[in-house]
Design an enzyme around this catalytic site. Structure first.
Site, short mmCIF file in Angstrom:
data_model
loop_
_atom_site.label_atom_id
_atom_site.label_comp_id
_atom_site.label_asym_id
_atom_site.label_seq_id
_atom_site.Cartn_x
_atom_site.Cartn_y
_atom_site.Cartn_z
N ARG A 70 0.81 -1.22 0.00
CA ARG A 70 0.00 0.00 0.00
C ARG A 70 0.84 1.28 0.00
O ARG A 70 0.33 2.37 -0.16
CB ARG A 70 -0.96 0.00 1.19
CG ARG A 70 -2.21 -0.82 0.90
CD ARG A 70 -3.28 -0.55 1.93
NE ARG A 70 -3.08 -1.35 3.13
CZ ARG A 70 -3.57 -1.04 4.33
NH1 ARG A 70 -4.27 0.08 4.49
NH2 ARG A 70 -3.37 -1.82 5.36
N THR A 92 2.24 -14.53 11.17
CA THR A 92 3.09 -13.94 12.21
C THR A 92 3.70 -15.01 13.13
O THR A 92 4.83 -14.85 13.60
CB THR A 92 2.30 -12.92 13.06
OG1 THR A 92 1.05 -13.52 13.45
CG2 THR A 92 2.00 -11.66 12.27
N ASN A 152 1.09 1.58 7.13
CA ASN A 152 0.69 0.78 5.97
C ASN A 152 0.68 1.59 4.69
O ASN A 152 0.85 1.05 3.61
CB ASN A 152 -0.68 0.15 6.19
CG ASN A 152 -0.65 -0.87 7.32
OD1 ASN A 152 0.13 -1.83 7.26
ND2 ASN A 152 -1.44 -0.65 8.35
N LYS A 167 32.87 27.78 0.95
CA LYS A 167 33.10 26.34 0.77
C LYS A 167 34.51 25.97 1.21
O LYS A 167 35.46 26.65 0.83
CB LYS A 167 32.89 25.95 -0.69
CG LYS A 167 32.92 24.45 -0.90
CD LYS A 167 33.57 24.04 -2.21
CE LYS A 167 35.08 24.06 -2.11
NZ LYS A 167 35.75 23.51 -3.30
N ALA A 208 32.27 43.76 -0.75
CA ALA A 208 31.14 43.18 -1.48
C ALA A 208 31.57 42.65 -2.85
O ALA A 208 32.39 43.26 -3.52
CB ALA A 208 30.06 44.24 -1.66
N TYR A 235 39.00 27.52 -9.16
CA TYR A 235 38.91 26.37 -10.06
C TYR A 235 39.42 26.75 -11.43
O TYR A 235 38.95 27.73 -12.02
CB TYR A 235 37.44 25.94 -10.13
CG TYR A 235 37.17 24.66 -10.88
CD1 TYR A 235 37.91 23.51 -10.65
CD2 TYR A 235 36.14 24.62 -11.82
CE1 TYR A 235 37.64 22.33 -11.34
CE2 TYR A 235 35.85 23.44 -12.51
CZ TYR A 235 36.60 22.30 -12.27
OH TYR A 235 36.32 21.14 -12.94
N ARG A 259 44.05 47.84 -11.91
CA ARG A 259 42.84 48.55 -12.35
C ARG A 259 43.27 49.40 -13.54
O ARG A 259 44.30 50.07 -13.48
CB ARG A 259 42.40 49.45 -11.20
CG ARG A 259 41.04 50.02 -11.33
CD ARG A 259 40.82 51.04 -10.24
NE ARG A 259 40.54 50.47 -8.93
CZ ARG A 259 40.56 51.20 -7.80
NH1 ARG A 259 40.89 52.48 -7.82
NH2 ARG A 259 40.27 50.64 -6.66
#
Ligand code: UD1
Ligand code: CA
Length: 455
Positions: free
Chosen positions: A15, A79, A225, A349, A378, A385, A438
């Site tokens: 069920r 049973t 069930n 991470k 910010a 990677y 820059r």
């Protein structure tokens, strides 16, 4: 005398309409059967024997760590037959306790009562009185109240169906006696099964002592069930955990809106706002504040730390008095020391960040060792990677990194260095100096913006 526990778990669970065997469906993030095994283990049993059948290999694999005795019931003949499969591993002088792999909220204290009665030389059954007894076996008692048998729903007469005292299925008995009774079972009944419940009539016929006990609450005896029943038990399980947290001194904004899928340990005076999900093992120190809608997995969070709304924390250590979020994501192998601030839309991470450093806005810090007292502007990104390998970024103490800096790893930034906003850093930055990359700003005097010609 330690009990030997037999857990019946050979049922198919059709069920559930699932490819996953029923007893592997999670309750509070862990398989149903695992809850039953844990409760059994708390009784310090001589052995735990799990009777398995359909889908059994998957179950054995999933719970291989549990170190229980697996007993195969090839065909499900009832049973009584199921219990009998495990009896060869049980000694006559033990007490047998029968549990069910799909009835996860049974309490150890309730089971102790059955075991105690069995130790005193009785067949002990757990019963309940229900307004809606449909489907259950009914307890048959003589006029003086003595138990004389159990009749299954499908075998019961009209009159017997009116009995509201039902069989929960849980029982305990001296092993030698149970073994002898099981030998006497037959399958001449409506379902053609060897019913465990028939041992009651056999014991009564011998004049053997039969005791009964009842559970603290209805949830203890409820089986799963289908998925609707699973959901009911999940809510009850969460309610029990929430009660435990509050008892231990944690305030829950709403005990109906917290989900613990594993183990959550909290110090005194923690506060957990609504809709938080805790997974695996999570420990909170004292006075930790968790804002609404946070997901926290396998983490250790120090005293007085504050996790603001909508954070996702997956595996890491967060120091005391740290401030995280709102909207921060902490990924595996991260260690944040005391008083670290991680702000909105920041992802960290596999990084270590020392005391008091701040990464407050829109940053990605990966594979980084950062010293103390650092301010990361910010939009700063570690370019960790190269398409094939991950590289380390090392940042010293008291560094100031201007906004929108890219740190192309592997790269080192010396103590006390300042990096000008908008820099792309590809080589080592010396300590104590201002470094920036820059292009010079230009102004073209008199320059005209193009305009559309009109006809
Ligand atoms: C059983 C009881 C009934 C009780 C009810 C409580 C019997 C004959 N009846 O009925 O009195 O009110 O539980 O829920 O015991 N199982 C096996 N192998 C088998 C048969 C069953 O491992 O051959 C396991 C199932 O996985 C299940 C449990 O035993 O977990 C109960 O079996 P089920 O057939 O559901 O018994 P009920 O009809 O519910
Ligand atoms: Ca059943």
């Amino acid at each position: 005398m330690k009990p030997s526990v037999i857990i019946l778990a050979a049922g198919q669970g059709t069920r559930m309409r699932s490819d996953l065997p029923k007893i592997l469906h999670p309750l509070g993030g862990e398989p149903l059967l695992q809850h039953v095994i844990r409760t059994a283990r708390s009784l310090e049993p001589a052995g735990i024997h799990v009777v398995y059948g359909h889908g059994g290999e998957q179950v054995r694999e999933a719970l291989a760590q549990e170190g229980v005795d697996w007993v195969l019931q090839d065909r499900q003949l009832g049973t009584g037959h199921a219990v009998d499969q495990a009896m060869p591993s049980v000694q006559d002088d033990e007490v047998v306790l029968v549990l069910y792999g799909d009835v996860p909220l049974i309490r150890a204290e309730t089971l102790q009562r059955l075991v105690k009665q069995a130790r005193q030389g009785a067949l002990s059954v757990l019963t309940a009185t229900l307004d809606e007894p449909f489907g259950y076996g009914r307890m048959l008692r003589a006029d003086d109240g003595r138990l004389t048998g159990i009749v299954e729903q499908k075998d019961a007469s009209e009159e017997q169906l009116r009995i509201r005292e039902i069989n929960t299925g849980f029982l305990a008995a001296p092993a030698g006696k149970l073994r002898a009774w099981l030998q006497q079972l037959d399958n001449r009944n409506a379902q053609g099964e060897y019913y465990l419940t028939d041992v009651v009539a056999i014991a009564a016929g011998e004049g053997y002592a039969i005791d009964s006990a009842s559970a603290e609450d209805e949830f203890e005896i409820l089986g799963v069930n289908d998925r609707a029943q699973l959901a009911v038990l999940e809510r009850e399980y969460q309610r029990r955990l929430a009660d435990g947290l509050m008892r231990d001194g944690t305030t829950l904004a709403d005990p109906g809106r917290i989900d613990v899928r594993g183990e959550l340990v909290t110090g005194r005076d923690c506060f957990i706002d609504v809709n938080c999900v805790f997974e695996g093992r999570v420990t909170l120190g004292e006075r930790v504040h968790i804002g609404p809608n946070c997901q926290v997995k396998n983490a250790e969070i120090g005293d007085d730390a504050e996790i603001l709304a909508n954070c996702v924390i997956d595996s890491g250590v967060i120091g005391r008095q740290a401030h995280i979020g709102p909207f921060a994501r902490i990924r595996p192998e991260t260690e944040l020391a005391e008083r670290v601030h991680i702000g909105n839309f920041v992802e960290i991470k596999k990084s270590r960040i020392a005391a008091g450093s701040k990464v407050n806005h829109l940053s990605y810090i990966g594979d980084t060792h950062m010293g103390s007292g650092v301010n990361v502007g910010a939009g700063t990104i570690t370019c960790n990677y190269d398409g094939a390998y991950k590289h380390l970024t090392e940042i010293g103490d008291n560094v100031f990194i201007g906004s929108d800096t890219q740190l192309v790893a592997p790269v080192k930034v010396g103590d006390g260095a300042t990096i000008g906003a908008g820099s792309t850093i590809t080589r080592e930055v010396p300590p104590g100096e201002l470094t920036l990359s820059r292009s010079p700003q230009q102004t073209r005097a008199g320059w005209q913006r193009p305009v559309k010609k009109t006809e």
